[in-house]
Design an enzyme around this catalytic site. Structure first.
Site, PDB file in Angstrom:
ATOM      1  N   PRO A 100     -76.251 -10.913 -71.171  1.00 57.22           N
ATOM      2  CA  PRO A 100     -76.185 -11.200 -69.753  1.00 57.22           C
ATOM      3  C   PRO A 100     -75.256 -12.145 -69.313  1.00 57.22           C
ATOM      4  O   PRO A 100     -75.020 -13.171 -70.038  1.00 57.22           O
ATOM      5  CB  PRO A 100     -77.652 -11.514 -69.575  1.00 57.22           C
ATOM      6  N   GLY A 102     -74.064 -15.250 -67.405  1.00 62.60           N
ATOM      7  CA  GLY A 102     -74.447 -16.460 -67.507  1.00 62.60           C
ATOM      8  C   GLY A 102     -75.107 -17.072 -68.977  1.00 62.60           C
ATOM      9  O   GLY A 102     -75.455 -18.355 -68.784  1.00 62.60           O
ATOM     10  N   CYS A 103     -75.273 -16.331 -69.851  1.00 60.45           N
ATOM     11  CA  CYS A 103     -75.738 -16.949 -71.295  1.00 60.45           C
ATOM     12  C   CYS A 103     -74.867 -17.333 -71.917  1.00 60.45           C
ATOM     13  O   CYS A 103     -73.446 -16.797 -72.171  1.00 60.45           O
ATOM     14  CB  CYS A 103     -76.291 -15.438 -72.033  1.00 60.45           C
ATOM     15  N   VAL A 104     -74.961 -18.449 -72.603  1.00 61.60           N
ATOM     16  CA  VAL A 104     -73.951 -19.084 -73.418  1.00 61.60           C
ATOM     17  C   VAL A 104     -74.005 -18.691 -74.920  1.00 61.60           C
ATOM     18  O   VAL A 104     -75.037 -18.406 -75.503  1.00 61.60           O
ATOM     19  CB  VAL A 104     -74.182 -20.555 -73.372  1.00 61.60           C
TER      20      VAL A 104
END
Length: 104
Positions: A100, A102-104
């Site tokens: 997704p 915005g996921c790091v």
């Protein structure tokens, strides 16, 4: 583009191990991805994975954790229990869809 053999199949993955082509995904492959990250799949896990795959096909992007919770009726706390640590990233990995945004 890296490739790897998982569940007896040669597949293309990105640098983080996510499938390059979500259409390459099978339930057997999803179960193996889950095993690789230490998740034992249950009915609730499969409900989430199937939701992610359906939503990705409909929306063209992987749903956020909040959307998954709202649409499936599973509280965020339960998502963290089912996919400990980084549930959005782990759910996407097992479902064979992109990480997704915005996921790091």
């Amino acid at each position: 583009m890296p490739s790897t053999t998982i569940a007896g199949r040669q597949i293309n993955v990105n640098d983080e191990g996510f499938l390059v082509d979500p259409d390459d995904w099978t339930e057997e492959l999803g179960a193996e991805f889950a095993r690789l990250i230490g998740v034992e799949m249950t009915e609730d896990h499969w409900k989430l994975v199937n939701y992610l795959r359906q939503d990705y096909r409909a929306q063209g992007e992987t749903p956020t954790l909040r959307r998954v919770s709202t649409q499936t009726g599973m509280p965020v706390k339960q998502l963290f229990t089912l996919f400990p640590g980084k549930p959005a990233k782990k759910m996407a990995y097992v479902a064979g869809v992109p990480k997704p945004k915005g996921c790091v």
